[in-house]
Design a protein around this motif. Structure first.
Motif, PDB file in Angstrom:
ATOM      1  N   ARG A 201      -6.841  17.177 -31.227  1.00 46.94           N
ATOM      2  CA  ARG A 201      -6.942  15.800 -31.727  1.00 46.94           C
ATOM      3  C   ARG A 201      -6.685  15.717 -33.233  1.00 46.94           C
ATOM      4  N   SER A 202      -7.111  16.736 -33.978  1.00 49.16           N
ATOM      5  CA  SER A 202      -6.924  16.709 -35.430  1.00 49.16           C
ATOM      6  C   SER A 202      -5.444  16.637 -35.809  1.00 49.16           C
ATOM      7  N   GLN A 203      -4.579  17.199 -34.956  1.00 49.51           N
ATOM      8  CA  GLN A 203      -3.143  17.131 -35.224  1.00 49.51           C
ATOM      9  C   GLN A 203      -2.639  15.699 -35.155  1.00 49.51           C
ATOM     10  N   LEU A 204      -3.228  14.899 -34.285  1.00 49.53           N
ATOM     11  CA  LEU A 204      -2.798  13.506 -34.142  1.00 49.53           C
ATOM     12  C   LEU A 204      -3.421  12.605 -35.198  1.00 49.53           C
ATOM     13  N   GLU A 205      -4.438  13.103 -35.886  1.00 46.49           N
ATOM     14  CA  GLU A 205      -5.074  12.314 -36.932  1.00 46.49           C
ATOM     15  C   GLU A 205      -4.406  12.498 -38.289  1.00 46.49           C
ATOM     16  N   ALA A 206      -3.600  13.537 -38.423  1.00 44.05           N
ATOM     17  CA  ALA A 206      -2.951  13.832 -39.702  1.00 44.05           C
ATOM     18  C   ALA A 206      -1.772  12.895 -39.942  1.00 44.05           C
ATOM     19  N   GLY A 207      -1.606  12.469 -41.185  1.00 43.71           N
ATOM     20  CA  GLY A 207      -0.458  11.653 -41.561  1.00 43.71           C
ATOM     21  C   GLY A 207      -0.630  10.171 -41.344  1.00 43.71           C
ATOM     22  N   LYS A 208      -1.883   9.708 -41.246  1.00 44.32           N
ATOM     23  CA  LYS A 208      -2.086   8.286 -40.962  1.00 44.32           C
ATOM     24  C   LYS A 208      -1.628   7.385 -42.108  1.00 44.32           C
ATOM     25  N   GLY A 225      -6.811   4.590 -28.838  1.00 44.67           N
ATOM     26  CA  GLY A 225      -6.620   3.557 -29.837  1.00 44.67           C
ATOM     27  C   GLY A 225      -6.770   4.078 -31.264  1.00 44.67           C
ATOM     28  N   GLY A 226      -7.073   3.153 -32.196  1.00 44.72           N
ATOM     29  CA  GLY A 226      -7.331   3.509 -33.582  1.00 44.72           C
ATOM     30  C   GLY A 226      -6.135   4.135 -34.283  1.00 44.72           C
ATOM     31  N   ASP A 227      -6.425   4.934 -35.323  1.00 46.87           N
ATOM     32  CA  ASP A 227      -5.366   5.570 -36.111  1.00 46.87           C
ATOM     33  C   ASP A 227      -4.518   6.519 -35.274  1.00 46.87           C
ATOM     34  N   ILE A 228      -5.130   7.142 -34.279  1.00 48.14           N
ATOM     35  CA  ILE A 228      -4.379   8.063 -33.428  1.00 48.14           C
ATOM     36  C   ILE A 228      -3.238   7.326 -32.734  1.00 48.14           C
TER      37      ILE A 228
END
Length: 328
Positions: A201-208, A225-228
């Motif tokens: 999941r942390s990989q999908l949270e990077a670069g927001k 949802g959210g930033d992901i």
């Protein structure tokens, strides 16, 4: 009056307590069809109802359960007869109307589908609203042009109900599936469902904070949802689509229009609650025939007395796969 067993959520000293107890059929609301429930399932919305979330259920005591599969006990409409095996998912069931965690429900005929021949009552509740939602998501992506062989399809929240079924179903349809999860210990579980790639999941949270990200996905089923979600949109191949159906990571959606303009991508929404019955029937037919998927690796059966413990697990983010509730 006929008594039956049900899980009842009541407010006690500011807390919401779930307990299996006895109810009366005469206490059920008016409706054209009385159903003896054999199986239900546990969804995140059920857990929210059981925890007193007013956005789901406002009046207590209450019996949750947005899914139910059982046998018609009485009917005032010719389309449904005593003895018919039927499915009810969504609409107001388990929200303001007493739901599938009771051995009987009484509902409008417009909510009731006859069980597809290719599924048993129990099979239908392994799927339940989660399976219906996953099917609607995949159908919408395919309507937008997604086909196997274009590249990896991402599923976020992959260990949850919708996510795990989507992983298994996409894999069975020939797609290359990347499963995203915050539960690193569940990699083998997801690979067993057919995922070929596990994404932390942390990989999908990077670069927001970036307006665009590297193209990675030929399609995506997002359950969080959210930033992901917006990072997923920013990572779609040119012309690809993402479909969203959940909000466990938040309801806010903030980002740039650049992915939509420069990469021609689509963001699609899915609701399984208020879909017309004819649409639900079409999806259930697919789930019982050409999209029928082996889900034995992701389901667990419990009784009403065990439900409160499972509700706490799903609220704490500790649930994987599907919980089937045996009302007998």
């Amino acid at each position: 009056m006929t008594e039956f067993k049900a899980l009842v959520v009541s407010e006690q000293d500011g807390r919401y307590v779930s307990k299996a107890t006895t109810r009366q059929i005469d206490d059920l609301p008016e409706g054209e069809v009385l159903i003896r429930v054999k199986y239900s399932s546990l969804n995140f919305k059920d857990a929210l109802s059981a925890s007193g979330n007013k956005g789901v259920t406002r009046n207590f005591p209450h019996t949750p359960g947005i899914d139910a599969a059982g046998v018609v006990e009485s009917s005032s409409v010719p389309e449904l007869s005593v003895g018919d095996e039927v499915i009810v998912t969504g609409y107001d069931l388990g929200m303001s109307t007493p739901g599938g965690y009771g051995q009987y429900i009484r509902v409008p005929a417009a909510w009731v589908l006859k069980r597809p021949e290719g599924l048993s009552l129990r099979d239908s509740m392994v799927l339940g609203t989660a399976g219906l939602t996953a099917a609607l998501c995949i159908d919408k992506l395919e309507q937008a042009g997604m086909i196997p062989g274009q590249g990896p399809v991402l599923v976020t929240g992959a260990t949850g109900g919708v996510g795990s079924i989507a992983v298994a179903m996409l894999a069975s349809l020939g797609y290359e599936v990347a499963a995203a999860t915050g539960k690193a210990t569940q990699a083998d579980f997801l690979k067993g469902l057919g995922a070929t790639q596990i994404i932390e999941r942390s990989q999908l949270e990077a670069g927001k904070d970036k307006p665009m990200l590297k193209e990675q996905w030929a399609g995506a089923v997002d359950t969080v949802g959210g930033d992901i979600l917006f990072n997923v949109v920013k990572s779609l191949f040119y012309g690809a689509s993402a479909v969203t159906c959940g909000l466990t990571a938040g309801t806010q959606f903030q980002g740039s229009v650049l992915p939509f303009i420069l990469r021609n991508v689509n963001l699609l929404g899915v609701d399984s609650v208020e879909q017309p019955l004819v649409v639900k029937a079409s999806m259930w037919d697919r789930l019982s025939l050409q999209w029928k998927t082996d889900l034995h690796n992701l389901e667990k059966e419990v009784g009403l007395d065990e439900l409160p413990e499972q509700i706490e697990k799903i609220l704490g983010g500790n649930m994987t796969g599907r919980i089937v509730v045996n009302l007998d």
